[in-house]
Scaffold this active site. Structure first.
Site, PDB file in Angstrom:
ATOM      1  N   GLY A 525       0.838  -1.190   0.000  1.00 35.38           N
ATOM      2  CA  GLY A 525       0.000   0.000   0.000  1.00 35.38           C
ATOM      3  C   GLY A 525       0.868   1.232   0.000  1.00 35.38           C
ATOM      4  N   ASP A 639      -3.829  11.188  11.987  1.00 36.97           N
ATOM      5  CA  ASP A 639      -4.347  10.722  10.699  1.00 36.97           C
ATOM      6  C   ASP A 639      -5.186   9.454  10.891  1.00 36.97           C
ATOM      7  OD1 ASP A 639      -4.874  10.684   8.019  1.00 36.97           O
ATOM      8  OD2 ASP A 639      -2.895   9.980   7.406  1.00 36.97           O
TER       9      ASP A 639
END
Ligand SMILES: *[C@@H]1O[C@H](CO)[C@@H](O)[C@H](O)[C@H]1NC(C)=O
Ligand SMILES: *[C@@H]1O[C@H](CO)[C@@H](O)[C@H](O)[C@H]1NC(C)=O
Ligand SMILES: *[C@@H]1O[C@H](CO)[C@@H](O)[C@H](O)[C@H]1NC(C)=O
Ligand SMILES: *[C@@H]1O[C@H](CO)[C@@H](O)[C@H](O)[C@H]1NC(C)=O
Length: 800
Positions: A525, A639
């Site tokens: 990813g 985040d």
């Protein structure tokens, strides 16, 4: 006139002194390689020492600062000349007139100023010819043939050196406190059943605390069947004992000086010397969590992390001696038997006291029944209650070895007289305030901040270990969480001046990671901070290797930050195993997660059932609460989003990417990092408002995630409308939600919850999630709950 008269003798005396010392210097005082029969070392002259041929060890007199002196052996190349052995541990000698002599009769002895012998090398032979310090750090006596007839290696104090054999007749006993040479209470030894153990043997209690008592010997990888009772470690850093205890230094290899020391704080550590800086780093430790050491906080005291281990007193108790944490806490009330008045209980979550059980019930027992057991017995001072698989209830006759950690799944309920004031809340941990709590005598910070922060925990008397935090650090701590995400210049600890590189967290080299990932072949990813690759380490462990993009910072800073992250350990946080920093390369090595991230299991045709969703909400909250409140490192994630929540094969969530906010170069220089962290749609309004960033930004993002969990679609989408970006979906959803709730629409729940679930969900829990989600997304961050509160609320609705 008089003074005039006095001058000449004064000068001449000085002159004489100078002359004589010069004379002495040139004649008797030198650095010896050997101490010959008939000669001695004197305490007055610091340069009167014996050194090893390669110069790495020296033997001579050392003091703790006062006039008490010890005959010692030390590392010459460590900055603080670390002592590895002393002869006269508990019988120091005077700073004047004392000496070590190898007498004409072949006896080596240490005499005090009055000529009294305080120590001697215990040998029967009387033919000792000379004393030498070998390159291994061993002080030896040799006979005329050069055979060793006595060696200090046979009498270790608190330290074992490479090639030194540890036997059943040896013990490593810690010093009483840091920088002291006196015998303390912690020891490392071969027990009668042939097993190496760590023991606290204090004035009031004694107890073994290692190997882990929760496991059998076998589970601990030990055996009691080899009675040779022998152990040692080599120059490479490999330790091996006959009870099968074995470990390797995390920096295994030759050329590094190491020592295995029973440290004054009760942990057994392997230390490695950085020869250029002269400082030590920890390359192995028996206990990764120092609060598991017994006896640290004395009677009634509780060891807690904030983030360094500290002692705290529970409600109703105060420090016995604020200058010595080892003395524990004393009750502020009078304890009588039978109880003189009505008693009450105060719960301290995630806390336990080890040992001293009056009764023990495993099996179904309610907390009230457990409480009654304690109430009926006036000897009972508290009870411990936990509910994991089987319910456990212990009543306690004394409170020792107190430990508070988020990992502990139970509570202690203290029995106190009703008249004693103690807030019955989630005291020790809970509030943010633990981080900021300070010794009550020190007043710190701006008054407003001080007030809001200490309100909740006024009773908590936290006093730092004598060796850790001083007022300065308290000040930093007191100024709170907001400080962190911005720029945390608190030295990334470096426990006690040592850099911790425990074996589960280490530095990798680039070639190794290149090989592990097959030259960065399989991409797992990519995100704002870098690309993640799959890899397999040499030992077969699967890992995720994250290559940081331009999040570049200096070596030292990077090292410090990642070591901090590496120490964070919680079941709902992805574990970091190490890092690599070479040239401009910065890589992080994480545990590999079998399953996918939450977005892939929520916004696609794969979708999670209700039970799993609720679990994800709860456990994610736990992970965040740990980051925010447990204070181990005080991390604000910055985040939080479904992509950063990974699920394992049992759909247990683990948060990843935490701590990275601080690694960003762009965020540095004391500015806040608002411009770069976070993902649109999940970002709290204050990011745009140039406000300081607090943990509440994570609460906001978590709120969005929770609503997405309920709805089953991505709400945090952005579209460009009239050249203006808008978070249409989320805003619309929230306003629909609010209207429906306001108008008490009958079917609002059915309209809101993911239709793919076909009504298969818990209405009560769904309502709780929506309520929390909305609360978390309040514009005004002071109205948002803390993650701890979220966990509490979710726990309450879990059972519904
Ligand atoms: C000296 O050693 C002998 C045996 O080696 C031992 O029995 C004795 O206790 C020792 N004495 C001292 C003072 O350590
Ligand atoms: C016992 O331990 C020693 C030292 O590690 C080893 O040399 C010896 O072989 C062991 N004995 C048995 C019976 O395993
Ligand atoms: C230590 O390293 C050696 C290789 O030198 C290896 O065989 C051994 O298994 C390692 N031990 C531990 C406990 O990791
Ligand atoms: C040793 O210390 C020096 C100076 O502080 C530092 O530059 C170096 O990286 C350290 N080496 C190791 C292996 O930690």
């Amino acid at each position: 006139m008089r003074s005039h008269n006095h001058k000449p003798p004064h000068y001449s005396l000085l002159f004489f002194h100078l002359l004589s010392s010069l004379f002495l210097h040139s004649v008797t005082s030198k650095i010896h390689n050997v101490l010959k029969r008939g000669s001695s070392l004197s305490v007055e002259d610091g340069s009167d020492i014996i050194t090893s041929p390669d110069g790495s060890f020296a033997c001579g007199f050392r003091n703790e600062g006062g006039n008490a002196y010890w005959l010692a052996i030390w590392f010459t190349s460590s900055a603080d000349r670390t002592v590895v052995w002393t002869a006269n541990r508990d019988r120091p000698v005077n700073g004047k007139g004392s000496k070590l002599s190898l007498r004409k009769n072949g006896v080596m002895s240490l005499t005090d100023v009055d000529g009294k012998e305080v120590w001697y090398a215990n040998i029967t032979a009387n033919n000792a010819q000379r004393a030498e310090v070998l390159d291994t750090g061993n002080l030896v006596l040799k006979d005329p043939q050069g055979e060793i007839i006595w060696q200090s290696f046979d009498y270790p104090t608190d330290t074992l050196l490479p090639s030194q054999t540890f036997t059943k007749s040896n013990k490593l006993i810690a010093t009483r406190r840091k920088g002291s040479y006196y015998t303390g209470y912690y020891s490392f030894y071969f027990d009668n059943d042939n097993v190496m153990r760590l023991l606290y043997d204090g004035p009031e209690i004694s107890s073994i605390y290692w190997p882990n008592l929760a496991f059998t010997l076998f589970q601990n990888g030990r055996t009691s069947y080899n009675s040779s009772r022998i152990a040692s470690f080599d120059d490479i850093g490999r330790f091996l004992s006959s009870d099968l205890l074995q470990f390797n230094a995390s920096d295994m290899g030759i050329g590094i000086k190491r020592r295995l020391t029973m440290d004054y704080d009760g942990n057994l550590r392997l230390h490695s010397l950085n020869s250029s800086s002269g400082s030590w780093s920890v390359s192995w430790a028996a206990l990764s969590q120092n609060c598991n050491v017994h006896g640290l906080c004395g009677r009634n005291g509780i060891c807690t992390y904030s983030p360094e281990p500290k002692c705290a007193c529970p409600p109703g108790y105060e420090p016995s001696d604020p200058s010595d944490w080892n003395q524990g806490c004393k009750p502020t009330f009078k304890r009588t038997c039978p109880d003189s008045e009505q008693m009450k209980f105060v719960e301290i979550p995630n806390t336990d006291y080890f040992g001293f059980d009056l009764t023990q019930r495993n099996g179904p027992i309610s907390v009230n029944a457990c409480r009654d057991l304690c109430l009926q017995d006036c000897r009972c001072e508290a009870f411990s209650y936990r509910q994991i698989g089987t319910i456990l209830c212990f009543t306690k006759s004394a409170l020792f070895n107190g430990l508070q950690t988020q990992q502990f799944p139970g509570s202690i309920f203290l029995k106190l007289p009703s008249s004693v004031e103690a807030s019955p809340t989630t005291v020790l941990h809970g509030s943010d305030a633990l981080c900021e709590t300070i010794a009550p005598t020190v007043s710190i910070g701006s008054p407003t901040m001080y007030n809001t922060m200490t309100k909740k925990v006024r009773w908590v008397l936290l006093y730092s270990f004598a060796f850790t935090v001083g007022a300065i650090e308290s000040l930093i701590i007191a100024s709170g969480l907001w400080f962190l995400c911005r720029k945390r210049s608190v030295p990334a600890k470096v426990e006690d001046g040592y850099r911790v590189i425990l074996s589960h967290f280490r530095r990798f080299n680039y070639a190794e990671l290149k090989k592990a990932t097959d030259n960065f072949k399989e991409e797992l990813g990519r995100g704002g901070s870098g690309i993640v690759y799959k890899g397999v380490l040499r030992d077969g462990r699967a890992v995720a290797v994250k290559r940081l993009g331009d999040m570049y910072q200096g070596e030292q800073e990077f090292w410090a930050e990642v070591s901090t992250i590496g120490k964070i350990n919680h079941m709902n946080l992805v574990r970091m195993w190490g890092f690599c920093s070479e040239g401009r390369q910065r890589l992080l090595v994480y545990e590999y997660m079998e399953n996918l991230s939450l977005d892939k299991l929520l916004f696609t045709s794969n979708f999670l059932g209700w039970k799993e969703r609720f679990n994800v909400a709860l456990r994610t909250a736990r992970g965040l609460a740990y980051l925010h409140h447990e204070c181990l490192e005080w991390v604000i994630h910055c985040d939080v989003k479904p992509e950063n929540i990974l699920l394992d094969s049992a759909f247990e969530p683990k948060i990843t990417d935490f701590g990275l906010a601080k690694l960003s170069k762009r965020g540095g220089r004391g500015s806040n990092i608002s411009r770069i962290r976070g993902t649109k749609g999940y970002m709290a309004p204050e990011w745009a408002l140039n406000l300081t960033i607090t943990a509440k930004v994570d609460v906001y993002s978590y709120g969005v995630v929770i609503l997405e969990l309920v709805r089953g679609v991505r709400l945090a989408t952005w579209v460009v409308e009239d050249a203006e970006e808008q978070e249409v979906e989320l805003t619309r959803f929230v306003s629909i939600l609010k209207t429906k709730i306001q108008h008490r629409e009958e079917s609002w729940m059915e309209d809101i919850v993911d239709p793919r679930l076909k009504g298969q969900f818990n209405r009560f829990q769904a309502a709780a999630l929506v309520e929390i989600g909305l609360a978390c997304m309040e514009e005004d961050r002071s109205k948002r709950p803390t993650m701890d509160t979220v966990v509490q609320v979710l726990l309450e609705s879990e059972a519904e």
